[in-house]
Design an enzyme around this catalytic site. Structure first.
Site, PDB file in Angstrom:
ATOM      1  N   ALA A 113       0.873  -1.183   0.000  1.00 35.75           N
ATOM      2  CA  ALA A 113       0.000   0.000   0.000  1.00 35.75           C
ATOM      3  C   ALA A 113       0.908   1.231   0.000  1.00 35.75           C
ATOM      4  O   ALA A 113       1.267   1.762   1.060  1.00 35.75           O
ATOM      5  CB  ALA A 113      -0.918  -0.009   1.217  1.00 35.75           C
ATOM      6  N   HIS A 163      -6.826 -15.191 -15.149  1.00 35.35           N
ATOM      7  CA  HIS A 163      -7.221 -13.785 -15.318  1.00 35.35           C
ATOM      8  C   HIS A 163      -8.668 -13.730 -15.798  1.00 35.35           C
ATOM      9  O   HIS A 163      -9.038 -14.373 -16.781  1.00 35.35           O
ATOM     10  CB  HIS A 163      -6.300 -13.112 -16.325  1.00 35.35           C
ATOM     11  CG  HIS A 163      -6.306 -11.622 -16.261  1.00 35.35           C
ATOM     12  ND1 HIS A 163      -7.444 -10.876 -16.504  1.00 35.35           N
ATOM     13  CD2 HIS A 163      -5.324 -10.724 -15.962  1.00 35.35           C
ATOM     14  CE1 HIS A 163      -7.155  -9.598 -16.379  1.00 35.35           C
ATOM     15  NE2 HIS A 163      -5.882  -9.470 -16.047  1.00 35.35           N
ATOM     16  N   GLU A 206       3.825  -9.206 -13.999  1.00 39.14           N
ATOM     17  CA  GLU A 206       2.844 -10.194 -14.441  1.00 39.14           C
ATOM     18  C   GLU A 206       3.361 -10.996 -15.633  1.00 39.14           C
ATOM     19  O   GLU A 206       3.100 -12.204 -15.738  1.00 39.14           O
ATOM     20  CB  GLU A 206       1.528  -9.513 -14.804  1.00 39.14           C
ATOM     21  CG  GLU A 206       0.413 -10.470 -15.186  1.00 39.14           C
ATOM     22  CD  GLU A 206      -0.938  -9.784 -15.264  1.00 39.14           C
ATOM     23  OE1 GLU A 206      -1.600  -9.681 -14.211  1.00 39.14           O
ATOM     24  OE2 GLU A 206      -1.310  -9.338 -16.364  1.00 39.14           O
ATOM     25  N   TYR A 226      -2.395   4.808  -2.628  1.00 40.36           N
ATOM     26  CA  TYR A 226      -3.073   3.509  -2.601  1.00 40.36           C
ATOM     27  C   TYR A 226      -3.454   3.129  -1.173  1.00 40.36           C
ATOM     28  O   TYR A 226      -4.467   2.474  -0.950  1.00 40.36           O
ATOM     29  CB  TYR A 226      -2.180   2.424  -3.205  1.00 40.36           C
ATOM     30  CG  TYR A 226      -2.270   2.325  -4.710  1.00 40.36           C
ATOM     31  CD1 TYR A 226      -3.035   1.343  -5.321  1.00 40.36           C
ATOM     32  CD2 TYR A 226      -1.595   3.223  -5.534  1.00 40.36           C
ATOM     33  CE1 TYR A 226      -3.134   1.239  -6.696  1.00 40.36           C
ATOM     34  CE2 TYR A 226      -1.679   3.138  -6.914  1.00 40.36           C
ATOM     35  CZ  TYR A 226      -2.450   2.152  -7.488  1.00 40.36           C
ATOM     36  OH  TYR A 226      -2.555   2.063  -8.864  1.00 40.36           O
ATOM     37  N   GLY A 276       1.972   5.118  -1.164  1.00 32.77           N
ATOM     38  CA  GLY A 276       1.418   6.418  -1.521  1.00 32.77           C
ATOM     39  C   GLY A 276      -0.083   6.483  -1.305  1.00 32.77           C
ATOM     40  O   GLY A 276      -0.608   6.047  -0.282  1.00 32.77           O
ATOM     41  N   VAL A 293      -3.548  -4.422  -3.518  1.00 35.62           N
ATOM     42  CA  VAL A 293      -4.383  -3.810  -2.487  1.00 35.62           C
ATOM     43  C   VAL A 293      -5.727  -3.316  -3.025  1.00 35.62           C
ATOM     44  O   VAL A 293      -6.697  -3.181  -2.258  1.00 35.62           O
ATOM     45  CB  VAL A 293      -3.626  -2.652  -1.794  1.00 35.62           C
ATOM     46  CG1 VAL A 293      -3.476  -1.447  -2.740  1.00 35.62           C
ATOM     47  CG2 VAL A 293      -4.296  -2.244  -0.491  1.00 35.62           C
TER      48      VAL A 293
END
Length: 350
Positions: free
Chosen positions: A121, A233, A301, A125, A123, A212
């Protein structure tokens, strides 16, 4: 003769008219499809994707998995014939209706399983997402087991206070912010690997790594635990492999021509050793690319997908475990366990 000639002309005329009618019908259908896609955008694309059939479990009907894990061997793979419930290498794909939650919980309670959850987490976020993420995790994530939340942040004093259940703990680890969100995403691999080595391996058998900007809305339980765990996904689980967004740059360490599935890096997990192997591999690939002054298409990813191509996951989670409401309704998604939170990329990634 005149009657035959007249009939022949009539038939030719009728065939011409029929041919023109077919052309008009085909044109009208094509136009309708184009208009549908233009006006409904992503929804239209998702509609057509749902018509694309998933693969099927390669086992014979009613055959069980041959796994060293007795719980995975007991899965009812054939209760869901509408979806793929196992992989070609014999790993289960976890869908609602294929498992008994109580069996998994009792097994892991008896084994005294402990789970680490890592989340970054950084900034803004932290302010926007972390509190709801933690509150919802307390309701739905591994609720029968001891869990420790490891929160990596640049502003530990702003981590929200959340009431935790018995056997649940929270530890805050300060990390540096980065200029670009891509660097935050990629550097987490090294941070997790280092923290597993220094701390997690001594306290937990399993670890799950989460983005997050997500909210738990249903059971995310011990059925998800395995040696290495990947997530299908939500936007690609019904797509053809040629449409997967692998890194196609031959210069990148994440380069892939083909693969089994497209995995989402918003969630991955496994035993502490399994996740350490994943994160070290991804970090090494990222650093190799950095030496060449290149970045993989989807950063960590892309490297995660390369890892799971070379080292098949022992368990795969269906998109129930991380769904996006942007996709809309799908008949095969019977429950939502985790949802993408609203994205504010214009604000958070600047």
């Amino acid at each position: 003769m005149r009657d035959c000639s007249a009939r022949s002309k009539f038939v030719r005329s009728w065939l011409k008219q029929a041919s023109r009618a077919k052309v008009k019908i085909c044109f009208a259908l094509c136009a309708a499809v184009v208009i549908f896609v233009i006006f409904f955008g992503h929804c239209a694309i998702r509609f057509f994707q749902e018509l694309y059939a998933m693969g099927k479990c390669p086992l014979n009907y009613n055959e069980k998995l041959k796994s060293q894990n007795e719980l995975d061997s007991s899965l009812d793979l054939w209760s869901r014939v509408d979806v793929q419930t196992c992989t070609k290498w014999g790993a289960p794909i976890m869908w609602e209706g294929t498992f008994d939650p109580g069996d998994f919980d009792r097994h892991h309670i008896q084994k005294r399983t402990s789970v680490a959850l890592t989340v970054f987490a950084i900034g803004r976020y932290l302010e926007v997402y972390l509190k709801e993420f933690l509150k919802s995790a307390e309701q739905y994530f591994m609720v029968e087991l001891p869990v420790t939340y490891y929160i990596f942040t640049d502003i530990p004093e702003f981590v929200p206070k959340v009431k935790l259940m018995k056997q649940r703990h929270m530890k805050v680890i300060q990390v540096k912010n980065q200029k670009r969100w891509q660097d935050i995403s990629m550097l987490r691999m090294k941070t997790i690997a280092d923290f597993i080595e220094s701390h997690i391996q001594h306290w937990h058998q399993y670890i799950f790594c989460f983005d997050v900007d997500q909210v738990f809305v249903g059971r995310f339980g011990s059925e998800a635990l395995g040696e290495t765990v990947g997530l299908l996904h939500a936007f690609y689980y019904r797509s053809h492999v040629k449409d997967y967004t692998y890194d196609r740059n031959p210069e990148s360490a994440a380069y892939m021509v083909t693969g089994d599935f497209y995995y989402h890096a918003a969630i991955f997990g496994g035993t502490w050793q399994g996740v350490k192997n994943i994160t070290e591999f991804c970090h090494q690939g990222i650093m190799k690319d950095k030496e060449k002054n290149i970045e993989a298409l989807w950063h960590d990813e892309s490297h995660l997908n390369k890892y799971f191509w070379l080292h098949k996951p022992s368990k795969v989670l269906s998109p129930e475990y991380c769904w996006s409401t942007i996709i809309g309704f799908r008949f095969d998604i019977r429950v939502h366990r985790l949802l993408w939170a609203t994205k504010f990329y214009d604000i958070l990634r600047t």
